[in-house]
Structure formats: C-alpha cells, structure tokens
Write a protein that holds these residues in place. Structure first.
Motif, short mmCIF file in Angstrom:
data_model
loop_
_atom_site.label_atom_id
_atom_site.label_comp_id
_atom_site.label_asym_id
_atom_site.label_seq_id
_atom_site.Cartn_x
_atom_site.Cartn_y
_atom_site.Cartn_z
N GLU A 27 0.83 -1.21 0.00
CA GLU A 27 0.00 0.00 0.00
C GLU A 27 0.87 1.26 0.00
O GLU A 27 0.58 2.22 -0.71
N ASP A 28 1.94 1.26 0.78
CA ASP A 28 2.87 2.40 0.79
C ASP A 28 3.47 2.60 -0.60
O ASP A 28 3.59 3.72 -1.09
N TYR A 29 3.85 1.50 -1.22
CA TYR A 29 4.40 1.57 -2.57
C TYR A 29 3.38 2.16 -3.54
O TYR A 29 3.70 3.03 -4.36
N ASN A 30 2.12 1.72 -3.44
CA ASN A 30 1.07 2.23 -4.31
C ASN A 30 0.86 3.73 -4.11
O ASN A 30 0.69 4.48 -5.07
N VAL A 31 0.89 4.18 -2.86
CA VAL A 31 0.77 5.62 -2.57
C VAL A 31 1.95 6.36 -3.20
O VAL A 31 1.77 7.41 -3.84
N ALA A 32 3.15 5.84 -3.03
CA ALA A 32 4.35 6.49 -3.58
C ALA A 32 4.26 6.60 -5.10
O ALA A 32 4.62 7.64 -5.67
N THR A 33 3.78 5.57 -5.77
CA THR A 33 3.67 5.63 -7.23
C THR A 33 2.66 6.67 -7.66
O THR A 33 2.87 7.39 -8.64
N GLN A 34 1.55 6.79 -6.92
CA GLN A 34 0.54 7.80 -7.25
C GLN A 34 1.08 9.22 -7.03
O GLN A 34 0.81 10.12 -7.81
N VAL A 35 1.83 9.41 -5.96
CA VAL A 35 2.43 10.72 -5.70
C VAL A 35 3.42 11.05 -6.81
O VAL A 35 3.41 12.16 -7.36
N LEU A 36 4.27 10.10 -7.15
CA LEU A 36 5.25 10.33 -8.22
C LEU A 36 4.55 10.67 -9.53
O LEU A 36 4.91 11.61 -10.23
N ARG A 37 3.52 9.91 -9.84
CA ARG A 37 2.77 10.10 -11.08
C ARG A 37 2.05 11.46 -11.13
O ARG A 37 1.99 12.08 -12.18
N SER A 38 1.54 11.91 -10.01
CA SER A 38 0.69 13.09 -10.02
C SER A 38 1.42 14.40 -9.69
O SER A 38 0.90 15.46 -9.98
N LYS A 39 2.59 14.35 -9.10
CA LYS A 39 3.21 15.57 -8.62
C LYS A 39 4.60 15.85 -9.15
O LYS A 39 5.18 16.88 -8.83
N PHE A 40 5.17 14.95 -9.94
CA PHE A 40 6.55 15.12 -10.36
C PHE A 40 6.72 14.95 -11.85
O PHE A 40 6.05 14.14 -12.47
N VAL A 41 7.65 15.72 -12.39
CA VAL A 41 8.17 15.46 -13.72
C VAL A 41 9.45 14.68 -13.48
O VAL A 41 10.30 15.10 -12.70
N VAL A 42 9.54 13.56 -14.11
CA VAL A 42 10.65 12.65 -13.86
C VAL A 42 11.82 12.98 -14.77
O VAL A 42 11.65 13.22 -15.97
N GLY A 43 13.00 12.99 -14.18
CA GLY A 43 14.25 13.10 -14.92
C GLY A 43 15.11 11.91 -14.53
O GLY A 43 14.91 11.32 -13.47
N THR A 44 16.04 11.55 -15.37
CA THR A 44 16.87 10.40 -15.10
C THR A 44 18.28 10.60 -15.61
O THR A 44 18.47 11.23 -16.65
N CYS A 45 19.24 10.07 -14.88
CA CYS A 45 20.62 10.15 -15.33
C CYS A 45 20.83 9.36 -16.62
O CYS A 45 21.72 9.67 -17.40
N GLU A 46 20.02 8.34 -16.82
CA GLU A 46 20.15 7.55 -18.04
C GLU A 46 19.80 8.37 -19.28
O GLU A 46 20.20 8.05 -20.38
#
Length: 133
Positions: A27-46
């Motif tokens: 459940e914590d993981y699911n919350v974290a994925t929703q937060v990441l999805r809804s509040k962040f623009v993702v950048g990556t070193c790759e």
C-alpha cells in the motif's frame, strides 16, 4: 554505514509520508507511485540531456533569467555525477564475485520497493515525453 544500518526504501517512505518506525508495505508503494505520477516530472541520469531539456522547458527554456555560467557549471556537474553513476554500475556489474553478488542480493531485498519505484519511474519518464514535444 553498513547495509544493516541503512533505512530501507527511503524513496517510498518519503513519497508515502511514512516514518522509519514501520515496515514498508504494498500500500505504501502504491501511494508512492501515485504521488510520483501526479506531482513530479521525472528526470533520469540515463537520459540526462533529455531530462535537462525538459526541466529547462518547464522553467521557461531560453527565457530563463539567471547566471548562465552558473547554470552551465551546474549542468556540467550534474552530467559528471550521472556519468560516474553509470561507470560505477558498469564496473560493479562486471565484477561477479560471490561477495558482490551477495551484496546486490541484500540490497535488492532491503530496498525492493525503491527498486520497483525506480523501474516504474523510467516508464513514467517515457510517458511524460508527450508533455514536452
């Protein structure tokens, strides 16, 4: 600190808003994925160049006001750090000693939710590309 002394799944803990006194759950993981999805623009070193292009576009691109020399130094520093991460990863993956394999297994076990979140974020990075076309 040794592996046994580190806090597990720190990214999931931060995004889900849970402290270190509890066990991270699905459940914590699911919350974290929703937060990441809804509040962040993702950048990556790759994909450091594309990440930086997106971040600059978000803050006004060429209209960004600031010390361009400072920006260039920070961008160069970030690219160097990303390159170092890649080099370290390649060096470790090339060394297949029993100790390294056990360490990798221990890290995966202790930080599985963070690893899953990272893998999900790479897909999110690709999905978000339509925002920056």
């Amino acid at each position: 600190k040794g592996l046994e002394e580190t806090v597990d799944n720190i990214l999931v803990r931060q995004l889900a808003g849970i402290g270190t006194g509890s066990i991270v759950t699905d459940e914590d993981y699911n919350v974290a994925t929703q937060v990441l999805r809804s509040k962040f623009v993702v950048g990556t070193c790759e994909e450091s160049a594309e990440s930086l292009r997106r971040f600059l576009k978000m803050v006004g691109g060429n209209n960004f006001i600031g010390d361009t020399d400072q920006c260039a130094r920070e961008r160069h520093g970030w690219n160097e750090k990303c390159q170092k991460i890649k080099e370290n990863d390649q060096a470790l993956s090339g060394k297949k000693s029993k100790r390294n394999l056990q360490m990798a297994k221990d890290i995966r076990g202790k930080h599985l939710y963070d690893i899953m979140l990272y893998e999900m974020s790479k897909g999110l990075f690709r999905e978000q590309s339509v925002w920056f076309e």
